[in-house]
Motif scaffolding. Sequence first.
Motif, PDB file in Angstrom:
ATOM      1  N   ARG A 142       0.305   8.356  -2.286  1.00 51.41           N
ATOM      2  CA  ARG A 142       1.313   7.464  -1.692  1.00 51.41           C
ATOM      3  C   ARG A 142       2.471   7.202  -2.655  1.00 51.41           C
ATOM      4  O   ARG A 142       3.569   6.877  -2.233  1.00 51.41           O
ATOM      5  N   ARG A 163       0.832  -1.206   0.000  1.00 49.06           N
ATOM      6  CA  ARG A 163       0.000   0.000   0.000  1.00 49.06           C
ATOM      7  C   ARG A 163       0.868   1.258   0.000  1.00 49.06           C
ATOM      8  O   ARG A 163       0.530   2.253  -0.617  1.00 49.06           O
ATOM      9  N   SER A 164       2.007   1.211   0.693  1.00 47.08           N
ATOM     10  CA  SER A 164       2.840   2.414   0.770  1.00 47.08           C
ATOM     11  C   SER A 164       3.485   2.734  -0.578  1.00 47.08           C
ATOM     12  O   SER A 164       3.868   3.872  -0.833  1.00 47.08           O
ATOM     13  N   LEU A 165       3.581   1.725  -1.465  1.00 47.22           N
ATOM     14  CA  LEU A 165       4.060   2.017  -2.826  1.00 47.22           C
ATOM     15  C   LEU A 165       2.983   2.744  -3.626  1.00 47.22           C
ATOM     16  O   LEU A 165       3.289   3.403  -4.629  1.00 47.22           O
ATOM     17  N   GLY A 166       1.735   2.601  -3.195  1.00 48.80           N
ATOM     18  CA  GLY A 166       0.627   3.244  -3.902  1.00 48.80           C
ATOM     19  C   GLY A 166      -0.364   2.239  -4.474  1.00 48.80           C
ATOM     20  O   GLY A 166      -1.285   2.601  -5.200  1.00 48.80           O
ATOM     21  N   MET A 167      -0.179   0.943  -4.151  1.00 46.16           N
ATOM     22  CA  MET A 167      -1.122  -0.056  -4.663  1.00 46.16           C
ATOM     23  C   MET A 167      -2.453   0.064  -3.943  1.00 46.16           C
ATOM     24  O   MET A 167      -2.505   0.381  -2.757  1.00 46.16           O
ATOM     25  N   ASP A 199      -9.811   6.584  -1.512  1.00 46.03           N
ATOM     26  CA  ASP A 199      -8.769   5.624  -1.840  1.00 46.03           C
ATOM     27  C   ASP A 199      -7.970   5.954  -3.101  1.00 46.03           C
ATOM     28  O   ASP A 199      -6.755   5.847  -3.128  1.00 46.03           O
ATOM     29  N   LEU A 226      -5.706   8.722  -2.478  1.00 45.05           N
ATOM     30  CA  LEU A 226      -4.725   8.256  -1.498  1.00 45.05           C
ATOM     31  C   LEU A 226      -3.611   7.473  -2.195  1.00 45.05           C
ATOM     32  O   LEU A 226      -2.423   7.704  -1.961  1.00 45.05           O
ATOM     33  N   ASN A 227      -4.005   6.541  -3.089  1.00 49.09           N
ATOM     34  CA  ASN A 227      -3.002   5.737  -3.781  1.00 49.09           C
ATOM     35  C   ASN A 227      -2.078   6.609  -4.621  1.00 49.09           C
ATOM     36  O   ASN A 227      -0.863   6.378  -4.664  1.00 49.09           O
TER      37      ASN A 227
END
Lengths: 222, 255
Positions: free
Chosen positions: B88, A124-128, B81, B84-85
Amino acid sequence: MNLDFTPVWQGWPQLMHGAVVTIEITAASLLLGCVLGLLVGIARLDPSKKLIYGLATGYVTFIRGTPLLVQLFLLFFGLPQFNILLPAFACGVLGLGIYSGAYVSEIVRGAIQSIDRGQMEAARSLGMSYRQAMRIIILPQAVVRMIPPLGNEFIALIKNSALVSLLTIADLMHEGQKIISVSYRSLEVYLAIAFVYLILTSLTGLLLRHMEMRLRAGGVVQ
Amino acid sequence: MSSTASPIVAVRGIGKSFGAHRVLSDVALSVQPSQVVVIIGPSGSGKSTLLRCCNALEVPQEGSITICGTDLVKNGQLIPDRELNALRMQVGMVFQSFNLFPHLTVLENVTVGPRQLRKMSKSHADALAHELLAKVGLSQKAAAYPATLSGGQKQRVAIARALAMQPRVMLFDEPTSALDPELVGEVLQVMKALAREGMTMIVVTHEMGFAREVADVVMVMDAGQIIEAGPPEQVFSAPQNPRTRSFLQAVISRD
């Protein structure tokens, strides 16, 4: 008390034919069970999604809390009341598949939950998105951990599939009973049936152990 | 600290509780481009939680966080979301426990982000990954699986993986705390090189030497609050807060 295995030898080709049907029905059911189990297992990961979680939990609770034979009869004798007439084989696969899906879903859920939380966080922290993280990062790792318990489920399903003989499906059990009905050699034929089931489950067990060894040797399973 | 240019990370008045336990209260933080902010403090002081709030792995219940001018959390509300993605992707994260993907090779660990999220071609992503692995000194490990690496090597791959998304800011959550002492140096070297290149960084660490050498701003946290912030010379040599003094004494006498 004398034992006469002649009917078994004479009926051997029928028994083998039944064994093939047993394997077919078990494999098809497990496939259905895996698809159902994957969906239901994922649905049961997040209790905050109330509707999906509730439906999935209701399904698992009902299937695990009622006899498989009752479930099979509901499909085979119950559905025709709605004018839904399924062929016996389809009923068997559907019934066993729905049944095994409940157990597979617990295997799926357990395997996913056994993957370190940091994996999801890193993805998730990669942006997935959650779905991407599941598909690309979590499930490929979880699937490897599902293989041994899925093997046990497969073996259990082989044995449980004997119940579909009551739906007129010509599986191993059913073929055996036909031989008994003309020879009256219950003990001998049931012993033969038990032996064939034992061979099927043992071979499956060996095959699975071999597969697991190879996965371990390949470093896929730590 | 100055707040003239538009900050990469702006944290305003965030607060968070886990049940009755207050982990963050009224914390503010502003990180300018190319700035290195090092957060120190006793364990349980909320430093990791603060860092994890900066990419919404934790969501504060109060306050706001802005990344590169875009809201991440506004008045305790997380953005949807999809946004957010996207946000991130601008924020690289390095974890204490590495969290490399064990089913992927080192190269794939680095390329999975760019390929899946930036839709980069395989050849382009591979080239980028080889470049980054060279930068962290692990070119020869591209085909290896994480399980075969040392802790220091794993953490360097994790840094390369985060850099592959070409983030605007890098967050480091105690990146050397899980390492054997002799492996700490190689990771700190990579981080120092990054800082020299002008990467914006927020680092939670117990490495006081690193803080002293690399930080533009050192922040000291205790009991969910920032109790002191300033350039390293000031914080280490002339701490204003008595709690900073006792923390530094405890840490330095340990070394």
